[in-house]
Design a protein around this motif. Structure first.
Motif, mmCIF file in Angstrom:
data_model
loop_
_atom_site.group_PDB
_atom_site.id
_atom_site.type_symbol
_atom_site.label_atom_id
_atom_site.label_comp_id
_atom_site.label_asym_id
_atom_site.label_seq_id
_atom_site.Cartn_x
_atom_site.Cartn_y
_atom_site.Cartn_z
ATOM 1 N N VAL A 99 0.793 -1.221 0.000
ATOM 2 C CA VAL A 99 0.000 0.000 0.000
ATOM 3 C C VAL A 99 0.829 1.276 0.000
ATOM 4 C CG1 VAL A 99 -1.891 -1.128 1.198
ATOM 5 C CG2 VAL A 99 -0.136 0.000 2.529
ATOM 6 N N VAL A 100 2.115 1.189 0.234
ATOM 7 C CA VAL A 100 2.887 2.399 0.446
ATOM 8 C C VAL A 100 3.004 3.244 -0.827
ATOM 9 C CG1 VAL A 100 5.163 1.377 -0.043
ATOM 10 C CG2 VAL A 100 4.977 3.307 1.506
ATOM 11 N N LEU A 101 2.654 4.482 -0.728
ATOM 12 C CA LEU A 101 2.882 5.525 -1.728
ATOM 13 C C LEU A 101 2.205 5.304 -3.075
ATOM 14 C CD1 LEU A 101 6.648 6.313 -1.127
ATOM 15 C CD2 LEU A 101 4.657 7.529 -0.241
ATOM 16 N N LYS A 102 1.446 4.203 -3.238
ATOM 17 C CA LYS A 102 0.776 3.977 -4.513
ATOM 18 C C LYS A 102 -0.714 3.786 -4.263
ATOM 19 C CE LYS A 102 2.336 1.912 -8.141
ATOM 20 N NZ LYS A 102 2.791 0.896 -9.083
ATOM 21 N N PRO A 103 -1.454 4.865 -4.100
ATOM 22 C CA PRO A 103 -2.885 4.725 -3.850
ATOM 23 C C PRO A 103 -3.570 4.039 -5.022
ATOM 24 C CG PRO A 103 -2.336 7.008 -4.376
ATOM 25 C CD PRO A 103 -1.035 6.271 -4.188
ATOM 26 N N LYS A 104 -4.478 3.153 -4.693
ATOM 27 C CA LYS A 104 -5.215 2.446 -5.728
ATOM 28 C C LYS A 104 -6.138 3.413 -6.458
ATOM 29 C CE LYS A 104 -8.256 -1.513 -6.429
ATOM 30 N NZ LYS A 104 -8.969 -2.641 -5.791
ATOM 31 N N ARG A 105 -6.295 3.222 -7.754
ATOM 32 C CA ARG A 105 -7.194 4.079 -8.520
ATOM 33 C C ARG A 105 -8.589 3.472 -8.521
ATOM 34 N NH1 ARG A 105 -4.459 8.089 -11.235
ATOM 35 N NH2 ARG A 105 -6.528 9.001 -11.185
ATOM 36 N N TYR A 106 -9.560 4.276 -8.189
ATOM 37 C CA TYR A 106 -10.942 3.829 -8.168
ATOM 38 C C TYR A 106 -11.721 4.513 -9.282
ATOM 39 C CZ TYR A 106 -9.512 2.339 -3.497
ATOM 40 O OH TYR A 106 -8.846 1.764 -2.444
ATOM 41 N N ALA A 112 -18.085 0.945 -2.156
ATOM 42 C CA ALA A 112 -17.560 1.590 -0.947
ATOM 43 C C ALA A 112 -16.732 0.622 -0.109
ATOM 44 C CB ALA A 112 -18.716 2.156 -0.124
ATOM 45 N N LEU A 113 -17.175 -0.621 0.007
ATOM 46 C CA LEU A 113 -16.458 -1.597 0.834
ATOM 47 C C LEU A 113 -15.074 -1.916 0.276
ATOM 48 C CD1 LEU A 113 -19.399 -3.980 1.786
ATOM 49 C CD2 LEU A 113 -18.012 -2.628 3.376
ATOM 50 N N GLU A 114 -14.902 -1.786 -1.043
ATOM 51 C CA GLU A 114 -13.570 -1.999 -1.633
ATOM 52 C C GLU A 114 -12.578 -0.959 -1.122
ATOM 53 O OE1 GLU A 114 -13.300 -2.598 -5.948
ATOM 54 O OE2 GLU A 114 -15.488 -2.783 -5.930
ATOM 55 N N ILE A 115 -13.037 0.273 -0.990
ATOM 56 C CA ILE A 115 -12.159 1.359 -0.563
ATOM 57 C C ILE A 115 -11.718 1.159 0.882
ATOM 58 C CG2 ILE A 115 -12.076 3.859 -0.153
ATOM 59 C CD1 ILE A 115 -14.037 4.116 -2.535
ATOM 60 N N LEU A 116 -12.587 0.570 1.690
ATOM 61 C CA LEU A 116 -12.287 0.377 3.109
ATOM 62 C C LEU A 116 -11.609 -0.960 3.397
ATOM 63 C CD1 LEU A 116 -15.597 1.728 4.685
ATOM 64 C CD2 LEU A 116 -13.443 2.932 4.371
ATOM 65 N N GLN A 117 -11.444 -1.802 2.405
ATOM 66 C CA GLN A 117 -10.939 -3.154 2.616
ATOM 67 C C GLN A 117 -9.615 -3.151 3.387
ATOM 68 O OE1 GLN A 117 -10.189 -5.356 -0.965
ATOM 69 N NE2 GLN A 117 -10.156 -7.315 0.083
ATOM 70 N N PHE A 143 -18.898 1.903 6.891
ATOM 71 C CA PHE A 143 -18.051 2.318 8.010
ATOM 72 C C PHE A 143 -18.253 1.433 9.233
ATOM 73 C CE2 PHE A 143 -17.549 6.510 5.846
ATOM 74 C CZ PHE A 143 -16.165 6.550 5.901
ATOM 75 N N ALA A 144 -19.501 1.074 9.512
ATOM 76 C CA ALA A 144 -19.774 0.253 10.693
ATOM 77 C C ALA A 144 -19.133 -1.123 10.579
ATOM 78 C CB ALA A 144 -21.279 0.117 10.895
ATOM 79 N N LEU A 145 -19.132 -1.694 9.374
ATOM 80 C CA LEU A 145 -18.526 -3.016 9.174
ATOM 81 C C LEU A 145 -17.006 -2.974 9.258
ATOM 82 C CD1 LEU A 145 -20.748 -4.491 6.321
ATOM 83 C CD2 LEU A 145 -20.892 -4.913 8.777
ATOM 84 N N SER A 350 -25.240 0.793 -8.319
ATOM 85 C CA SER A 350 -25.781 0.209 -7.102
ATOM 86 C C SER A 350 -25.581 1.206 -5.966
ATOM 87 C CB SER A 350 -25.056 -1.100 -6.776
ATOM 88 O OG SER A 350 -23.715 -0.818 -6.373
ATOM 89 N N MET A 351 -26.248 0.966 -4.841
ATOM 90 C CA MET A 351 -26.071 1.850 -3.694
ATOM 91 C C MET A 351 -24.643 1.785 -3.163
ATOM 92 S SD MET A 351 -28.772 3.535 -3.347
ATOM 93 C CE MET A 351 -30.374 3.453 -4.124
ATOM 94 N N GLN A 352 -24.019 0.605 -3.225
ATOM 95 C CA GLN A 352 -22.632 0.476 -2.789
ATOM 96 C C GLN A 352 -21.712 1.309 -3.679
ATOM 97 O OE1 GLN A 352 -19.915 -1.177 -0.938
ATOM 98 N NE2 GLN A 352 -21.453 -0.684 0.599
ATOM 99 N N GLN A 353 -21.971 1.296 -4.979
ATOM 100 C CA GLN A 353 -21.173 2.127 -5.888
ATOM 101 C C GLN A 353 -21.476 3.602 -5.666
ATOM 102 O OE1 GLN A 353 -22.555 0.252 -9.482
ATOM 103 N NE2 GLN A 353 -20.686 -0.967 -9.726
ATOM 104 N N GLY A 354 -22.739 3.914 -5.359
ATOM 105 C CA GLY A 354 -23.105 5.299 -5.107
ATOM 106 C C GLY A 354 -22.436 5.874 -3.876
ATOM 107 N N ALA A 355 -22.202 5.007 -2.882
ATOM 108 C CA ALA A 355 -21.564 5.456 -1.632
ATOM 109 C C ALA A 355 -20.047 5.561 -1.759
ATOM 110 C CB ALA A 355 -21.921 4.496 -0.495
ATOM 111 N N ALA A 356 -19.476 5.041 -2.830
ATOM 112 C CA ALA A 356 -18.018 4.923 -2.934
ATOM 113 C C ALA A 356 -17.308 6.274 -2.922
ATOM 114 C CB ALA A 356 -17.640 4.146 -4.191
#
Length: 414
Positions: A99-106, A112-117, A143-145, A350-356
């Protein structure tokens, strides 16, 4: 059930000294020490078979994971959120070098859950307005999960409590609660902020998500058109009431959910000032979609000015568009909009994509300290020319201060 882990590397990485020889796999003990098992030789050892190094998994398990023991006494890992079991310690998947210095491109397909993985937010408090349905609920759930203490600030306490229960049913350790906050009532907003401050909680992420769309002309108890007050003015007062909490919790982030529809309107009068008559029109001059568009333009101007004022104190703000043609409950009051969205559903997010995009702006490490921007599909883009205008943002802020002051006996200016 997954019985091991072989390192999958790209063609450029096949000569890495960390790659395991054929027939070997990496496992870990209960306290996080990594050991290596050879299926060919039926043996285990602490040292990496090529490098001779010992390793230990750092940190806690990702949120939603627990260690258990199988019938043979071997350590297994249970992912309660995704309902799966593996012998592979999930902490090994999130090494520093990954993960260092190379942020994943979304992009627009990201959930949304992918971003928080792999991230643990158990030390964070997240407040979301309108978090009992739609993308607000998905934001709260995401966030809660991942361990955050999530507070749903909603006008309907019963629906918000049911939403919190649904999340807790999905993950028994989720910390989600509902608090009453009706953005159509400045009195209710003030009562909420006082109740929140009395609890002595920090506030690391504030998501201004609640909105209404395509509803008939209604004046609030404060004498203002309801779309304008719910989408903008209620959030303006909410942030002002929680300013001290945000500053004490810094670094903190405010995410304001807006819409691409902000491009199809303007707010200025002939003197280039934000015109209250446009934002809170009389019934005969009211058109619901135009009121929504104007309120969404207010959202961006508010976010920009908020960032300008609070960023020196460690609080940043960004505005986000959640997704193109995404039907949510805010459209339910107009049958034509409901019909159009039903036709377009195969092309919606989807709602998950909408929250991303909301989640991305709330947590992305590369955005630390940065704000005053507009994001769509997890990418920064330029809003309309008026949305970028600092004088329009300042004019809206002054008008908003005056409106809430006239209805409260005075407020502190940021």
């Amino acid at each position: 059930m997954r019985r091991g882990h072989s390192h999958q590397r790209s063609m450029d990485d096949t000569d890495s000294e960390d790659e395991l020889p054929p027939g070997w796999e990496e496992r870990s003990t209960k306290d996080g020490w990594v050991y290596y098992a050879s299926h060919d030789e039926m043996k285990t050892q602490w040292e990496h078979p090529k490098t001779g190094k010992k390793k230990r998994c750092a940190g806690d398990l990702p949120y939603g994971w627990e260690q258990e023991t199988d019938e043979k006494g071997q350590m297994i890992y249970v992912d309660h959120i995704n309902k799966r079991t593996t012998y592979f310690d999930p902490r090994q998947a999130f090494t520093v070098e990954d993960v260092v210095l190379k942020p994943k491109r979304y992009d627009g397909n990201t959930a949304a859950l992918e971003i928080l993985q792999g991230r643990d937010f158990s030390d964070k408090v997240v407040l979301i307005t309108g978090g009992n349905s739609g993308i607000g609920l998905e934001t709260a759930r995401s966030f809660a999960l991942h361990g955050a203490h999530v507070i749903l600030a909603c006008r309907n306490l019963s629906r918000a409590s049911k939403a919190a229960s649904l999340i807790q049913q999905e993950w028994h350790k989720a910390r989600v609660e509902a608090m009453m906050c009706d953005l159509a009532s400045l009195r209710s907003v003030r009562e909420f902020t006082e109740s929140y401050k009395a609890r002595k909680l920090p506030l690391h992420i504030l998501v201004c998500n609640a909105a209404v769309c395509t509803q008939p002309w209604i004046l609030t108890e404060d004498g203002l058109e309801s779309t304008f007050q719910i989408c903008h003015l209620g959030h303006f007062l909410l942030v002002q009431g929680l300013e001290d909490v945000l500053r004490r919790s810094a670094p903190a982030r405010v995410v304001v959910v807006t819409s691409e529809s902000h491009r199809f309107t303007d707010l200025l009068d002939s003197c280039a000032k934000v015109d209250l008559a446009l934002l809170s029109p009389q019934k005969k001059e009211y058109w619901s979609m135009l009121a929504y568009n104007r309120a969404k333009l207010c959202n961006i101007l508010f976010s920009n000015e908020l960032h300008r004022r609070l960023s020196p104190h460690g609080v940043t703000a960004n505005a986000v568009h959640p997704g193109n043609m995404m039907y949510t409950s805010i459209h339910r009051s107009w049958w034509l909009m409901t019909f159009l969205f039903s036709l377009a559903r195969p092309f919606t997010k989807s709602m998950q994509q909408g929250a991303a995009t909301t989640v991305y702006c709330a947590v992305a490490p590369e955005l630390e300290g940065l704000g005053g921007m507009y994001f769509n599909n997890c990418f920064r883009c330029l809003p309309s020319a008026q949305a970028q205008d600092p004088s329009s943002a300042g004019s809206l802020w002054e008008l908003s201060e005056r409106l809430v002051a006239e209805r409260s006996g005075g407020i502190q200016a940021l």
